[in-house]
Write an enzyme that holds these catalytic residues in place. Structure first.
Site, PDB file in Angstrom:
ATOM      1  N   GLY A   7      46.099  36.720  37.662  1.00 29.10           N
ATOM      2  CA  GLY A   7      45.808  38.001  37.015  1.00 29.10           C
ATOM      3  C   GLY A   7      46.713  38.300  35.838  1.00 29.10           C
ATOM      4  O   GLY A   7      46.984  39.465  35.518  1.00 29.10           O
ATOM      5  N   GLY A  19      46.021  40.800  32.786  1.00 27.09           N
ATOM      6  CA  GLY A  19      45.817  42.214  33.051  1.00 27.09           C
ATOM      7  C   GLY A  19      46.942  43.103  32.546  1.00 27.09           C
ATOM      8  O   GLY A  19      47.916  42.639  31.947  1.00 27.09           O
ATOM      9  N   GLN A  20      46.791  44.399  32.822  1.00 27.96           N
ATOM     10  CA  GLN A  20      47.759  45.388  32.320  1.00 27.96           C
ATOM     11  C   GLN A  20      49.176  45.060  32.788  1.00 27.96           C
ATOM     12  O   GLN A  20      50.118  45.035  31.995  1.00 27.96           O
ATOM     13  CB  GLN A  20      47.375  46.800  32.802  1.00 27.96           C
ATOM     14  CG  GLN A  20      48.283  47.875  32.243  1.00 27.96           C
ATOM     15  CD  GLN A  20      48.177  49.218  32.976  1.00 27.96           C
ATOM     16  OE1 GLN A  20      47.531  49.330  34.015  1.00 27.96           O
ATOM     17  NE2 GLN A  20      48.808  50.225  32.425  1.00 27.96           N
ATOM     18  N   ASP A  39      44.616  33.208  34.871  1.00 27.36           N
ATOM     19  CA  ASP A  39      43.666  34.323  34.962  1.00 27.36           C
ATOM     20  C   ASP A  39      42.262  33.719  34.862  1.00 27.36           C
ATOM     21  O   ASP A  39      42.080  32.582  34.436  1.00 27.36           O
ATOM     22  CB  ASP A  39      43.897  35.339  33.831  1.00 27.36           C
ATOM     23  CG  ASP A  39      43.316  36.717  34.170  1.00 27.36           C
ATOM     24  OD1 ASP A  39      44.098  37.666  34.379  1.00 27.36           O
ATOM     25  OD2 ASP A  39      42.067  36.853  34.236  1.00 27.36           O
ATOM     26  N   ASP A  84      40.308  30.848  39.030  1.00 31.13           N
ATOM     27  CA  ASP A  84      39.601  31.877  39.793  1.00 31.13           C
ATOM     28  C   ASP A  84      40.244  31.931  41.176  1.00 31.13           C
ATOM     29  O   ASP A  84      40.241  30.934  41.909  1.00 31.13           O
ATOM     30  CB  ASP A  84      38.111  31.475  39.898  1.00 31.13           C
ATOM     31  CG  ASP A  84      37.286  32.505  40.647  1.00 31.13           C
ATOM     32  OD1 ASP A  84      37.875  33.354  41.354  1.00 31.13           O
ATOM     33  OD2 ASP A  84      36.055  32.452  40.527  1.00 31.13           O
ATOM     34  N   TYR A  96      38.212  49.702  46.974  1.00 28.44           N
ATOM     35  CA  TYR A  96      39.522  49.230  46.492  1.00 28.44           C
ATOM     36  C   TYR A  96      40.605  49.579  47.520  1.00 28.44           C
ATOM     37  O   TYR A  96      41.411  48.732  47.906  1.00 28.44           O
ATOM     38  CB  TYR A  96      39.803  49.899  45.143  1.00 28.44           C
ATOM     39  CG  TYR A  96      41.158  49.628  44.549  1.00 28.44           C
ATOM     40  CD1 TYR A  96      41.540  48.348  44.157  1.00 28.44           C
ATOM     41  CD2 TYR A  96      42.057  50.673  44.325  1.00 28.44           C
ATOM     42  CE1 TYR A  96      42.789  48.118  43.575  1.00 28.44           C
ATOM     43  CE2 TYR A  96      43.288  50.461  43.740  1.00 28.44           C
ATOM     44  CZ  TYR A  96      43.656  49.178  43.366  1.00 28.44           C
ATOM     45  OH  TYR A  96      44.879  48.958  42.783  1.00 28.44           O
ATOM     46  N   LYS A 136      42.982  47.238  49.879  1.00 30.57           N
ATOM     47  CA  LYS A 136      44.452  47.317  49.802  1.00 30.57           C
ATOM     48  C   LYS A 136      45.059  47.551  51.188  1.00 30.57           C
ATOM     49  O   LYS A 136      46.107  46.992  51.506  1.00 30.57           O
ATOM     50  CB  LYS A 136      44.881  48.404  48.805  1.00 30.57           C
ATOM     51  CG  LYS A 136      44.623  48.033  47.340  1.00 30.57           C
ATOM     52  CD  LYS A 136      45.440  46.809  46.912  1.00 30.57           C
ATOM     53  CE  LYS A 136      45.256  46.441  45.453  1.00 30.57           C
ATOM     54  NZ  LYS A 136      45.928  45.195  45.073  1.00 30.57           N
ATOM     55  N   ILE A 166      50.032  53.079  36.634  1.00 33.09           N
ATOM     56  CA  ILE A 166      51.012  52.457  35.737  1.00 33.09           C
ATOM     57  C   ILE A 166      50.634  52.763  34.281  1.00 33.09           C
ATOM     58  O   ILE A 166      49.483  52.562  33.873  1.00 33.09           O
ATOM     59  CB  ILE A 166      51.088  50.930  35.965  1.00 33.09           C
ATOM     60  CG1 ILE A 166      51.411  50.616  37.446  1.00 33.09           C
ATOM     61  CG2 ILE A 166      52.109  50.294  35.031  1.00 33.09           C
ATOM     62  CD1 ILE A 166      52.731  51.142  37.959  1.00 33.09           C
TER      63      ILE A 166
HETATM   64  P1  NAD Z   1      43.981  44.560  35.597  1.00 32.30           P
HETATM   65  O1  NAD Z   1      42.611  44.959  35.950  1.00 32.30           O
HETATM   66  O2  NAD Z   1      44.543  45.024  34.313  1.00 32.30           O
HETATM   67  O3  NAD Z   1      44.128  42.993  35.662  1.00 32.30           O
HETATM   68  C1  NAD Z   1      43.593  42.242  36.720  1.00 32.30           C
HETATM   69  C2  NAD Z   1      43.374  40.835  36.221  1.00 32.30           C
HETATM   70  O4  NAD Z   1      42.764  40.091  37.281  1.00 32.30           O
HETATM   71  C3  NAD Z   1      42.434  40.746  35.006  1.00 32.30           C
HETATM   72  O5  NAD Z   1      43.084  40.106  33.935  1.00 32.30           O
HETATM   73  C4  NAD Z   1      41.240  39.948  35.513  1.00 32.30           C
HETATM   74  O6  NAD Z   1      40.705  39.061  34.556  1.00 32.30           O
HETATM   75  C5  NAD Z   1      41.867  39.183  36.673  1.00 32.30           C
HETATM   76  N1  NAD Z   1      40.860  38.747  37.644  1.00 32.30           N
HETATM   77  C6  NAD Z   1      39.787  39.427  38.118  1.00 32.30           C
HETATM   78  N2  NAD Z   1      39.072  38.657  38.953  1.00 32.30           N
HETATM   79  C7  NAD Z   1      39.717  37.466  39.027  1.00 32.30           C
HETATM   80  C8  NAD Z   1      39.483  36.268  39.735  1.00 32.30           C
HETATM   81  N3  NAD Z   1      38.397  36.110  40.531  1.00 32.30           N
HETATM   82  N4  NAD Z   1      40.361  35.252  39.580  1.00 32.30           N
HETATM   83  C9  NAD Z   1      41.430  35.373  38.772  1.00 32.30           C
HETATM   84  N5  NAD Z   1      41.706  36.486  38.070  1.00 32.30           N
HETATM   85  C10 NAD Z   1      40.855  37.527  38.199  1.00 32.30           C
HETATM   86  O7  NAD Z   1      44.913  45.011  36.825  1.00 32.30           O
HETATM   87  P2  NAD Z   1      46.450  45.456  36.803  1.00 32.30           P
HETATM   88  O8  NAD Z   1      46.485  46.892  36.496  1.00 32.30           O
HETATM   89  O9  NAD Z   1      47.260  44.520  35.997  1.00 32.30           O
HETATM   90  O10 NAD Z   1      46.777  45.304  38.359  1.00 32.30           O
HETATM   91  C11 NAD Z   1      47.471  44.214  38.902  1.00 32.30           C
HETATM   92  C12 NAD Z   1      47.690  44.470  40.382  1.00 32.30           C
HETATM   93  O11 NAD Z   1      48.407  45.702  40.554  1.00 32.30           O
HETATM   94  C13 NAD Z   1      46.380  44.641  41.179  1.00 32.30           C
HETATM   95  O12 NAD Z   1      46.572  44.129  42.470  1.00 32.30           O
HETATM   96  C14 NAD Z   1      46.220  46.135  41.269  1.00 32.30           C
HETATM   97  O13 NAD Z   1      45.485  46.524  42.383  1.00 32.30           O
HETATM   98  C15 NAD Z   1      47.672  46.575  41.389  1.00 32.30           C
HETATM   99  N6  NAD Z   1      47.862  47.963  40.975  1.00 32.30           N
HETATM  100  C16 NAD Z   1      47.748  48.331  39.667  1.00 32.30           C
HETATM  101  C17 NAD Z   1      47.948  49.659  39.306  1.00 32.30           C
HETATM  102  C18 NAD Z   1      47.843  50.127  37.877  1.00 32.30           C
HETATM  103  O14 NAD Z   1      47.935  51.339  37.630  1.00 32.30           O
HETATM  104  N7  NAD Z   1      47.673  49.234  36.910  1.00 32.30           N
HETATM  105  C19 NAD Z   1      48.264  50.617  40.298  1.00 32.30           C
HETATM  106  C20 NAD Z   1      48.318  50.196  41.628  1.00 32.30           C
HETATM  107  C21 NAD Z   1      48.145  48.860  41.956  1.00 32.30           C
HETATM  108  N1  SER Z   2      45.811  52.579  38.905  1.00 31.01           N
HETATM  109  C1  SER Z   2      45.048  52.129  40.012  1.00 31.01           C
HETATM  110  C2  SER Z   2      43.659  52.651  39.944  1.00 31.01           C
HETATM  111  O1  SER Z   2      43.501  53.726  39.401  1.00 31.01           O
HETATM  112  C3  SER Z   2      45.696  52.569  41.316  1.00 31.01           C
HETATM  113  O2  SER Z   2      45.760  51.507  42.152  1.00 31.01           O
HETATM  114  O3  SER Z   2      42.768  52.030  40.427  1.00 31.01           O
END
Ligand code: NAD
Ligand code: SER
Length: 325
Positions: free
Chosen positions: A12, A15-16, A38, A56, A146, A150, A176
């Site tokens: 991943g 991602g963000q 990713d 994947d 979701y 989790k 975040i």
């Molecule tokens: P994001 O959506 O920005 O990035 C997720 C990444 O996963 C993407 O780049 C996507 O291409 C990749 N992805 C999706 N399906 C895939 C697959 N089958 N194989 C490989 N890669 C795949 O998410 P994020 O915000 O960077 O979150 C990262 C982690 O942190 C996640 O577990 C999310 O639940 C957790 N999280 C994020 C937040 C937040 O506010 N950003 C808050 C709570 C928890």
């Molecule tokens: N930032 C995330 C969402 O809104 C929390 O896990 O899905």
């Protein structure tokens, strides 16, 4: 003596959070010791600044092959579908979030990996959970797919710790906020989009109500939190994959007021959509005393400091022509 991380594989990474965590891990362990992966190719600045492979997470054999060839001893597992995207395709959210995590844990068990990081979320909570200062150990009955993945993910990680002695760690990130990579489909995404629109247009239409209060964290604290948890002494941890962590709580209206201190003419309209019900089911504030006690968690950024830094960073990008349309 705890075994040390030497070579990391991250999922991943486009991602963000993954995109910035990849940079932090490359700095910490050396660029050639961190393989970022990713489903999609991240921008060249990330993909070409060190080892990168398309992968994947639902394909266990492919993931296992990469880990074997790279000699990774630690996985940072960031790939997931978030809350809003998950509600649009619950079947896919289950497949990616659950099968992906199960694959990572099985590879970790079979290969005797040193450590695994798997983030959870405030989405594990639901309407029956106390909304203010939500305790570490409390009711977990989410209403989103979701959140369901989790909760199940936390339980699965803790099972692998107990049953196999695998060192799996994770925290319940709040929303975040960051300025490098746009968020990927969550309910807290408004708290990032509002900054982009404030800088670009001086106005924003918010998909949550003005009084919606949620727990949040700025990216530098998110990176510190992740790295510190992974460096913590395993023997001190009573929890493993479910640490409550937070840095601040604010409503959409309070965030707009803070931005107005820097952009007085900033205007916000509120047009709640399906994400309002998700936000209403989540906590407004979090008790993270277990993380503070067990591994010394302490955030650096509050609302004022985060807002000032976000606006400065986005204005710099605007001046450099990299803010996007
Ligand atoms: P994001 O959506 O920005 O990035 C997720 C990444 O996963 C993407 O780049 C996507 O291409 C990749 N992805 C999706 N399906 C895939 C697959 N089958 N194989 C490989 N890669 C795949 O998410 P994020 O915000 O960077 O979150 C990262 C982690 O942190 C996640 O577990 C999310 O639940 C957790 N999280 C994020 C937040 C937040 O506010 N950003 C808050 C709570 C928890
Ligand atoms: N930032 C995330 C969402 O809104 C929390 O896990 O899905």
């Amino acid at each position: 003596m705890a075994k040390e991380t030497k070579r990391v594989l991250m999922t991943g990474a486009a991602g963000q959070i993954g995109s910035e965590l990849a940079e932090a891990l490359r700095k910490k362990y050396g660029r050639d010791n961190v393989l970022v992966t990713d489903l999609v190719r991240p921008p060249a600045a990330l993909a070409e600044a060190g080892p990168f492979e398309l992968a994947d997470v639902t394909d266990r054999a492919a993931l296992d092959g990469l880990i074997a060839r790279f000699g990774a001893d630690t996985i940072y597992h960031l790939a997931a579908l978030l809350s809003a995207t998950g509600e649009k395709n619950p079947q896919k959210a289950w497949a990616v979030n659950m099968n992906g995590l199960h694959n990572v844990l099985e590879i970790g068990r079979a290969r005797g990996l040193v450590r695994i990081f798997s983030p959870s979320s405030i989405a594990v909570f639901g309407p029956a959970t106390p909304r203010e200062m939500t305790p570490q150990d409390t009711v977990l009955s989410p209403t989103t797919i979701y959140g369901v993945t989790k909760v199940a993910g936390e339980l699965l990680c803790d099972y692998y710790v107990r049953k196999y002695g695998l060192d799996v760690r994770g925290c319940r990130y709040p929303g975040i906020i960051s300025h490098q990579t746009r968020p990927g489909g969550g309910t807290t995404d408004y708290a990032v989009a509002i900054f982009y629109d404030a800088v670009k247009n001086g106005r924003y239409t918010c998909f949550l109500r003005e009084d919606t209060r949620l727990p949040m964290m700025y990216m530098p604290d998110c990176l510190k939190c992740t790295l510190d948890l992974m460096d913590a002494d395993f023997a001190r941890l009573k929890h493993h994959s479910s640490f409550n962590v937070t840095a601040m709580s604010f409503s959409a209206g309070e965030l707009a007021a803070e931005i107005r201190k820097h952009i007085p003419a900033f205007e916000v309209r509120y047009e709640p959509d399906f994400r309002q019900a998700i936000a209403d089911s989540w906590p407004a504030s979090i008790d993270d005393s277990a993380a503070r006690a067990e591994w010394g968690w302490k955030p650096d950024y509050d609302l004022a400091a985060m807002t000032k830094d976000m606006l400065a960073a986005l204005r710099n990008r605007q001046a450099a022509g990299t803010l996007g349309g």
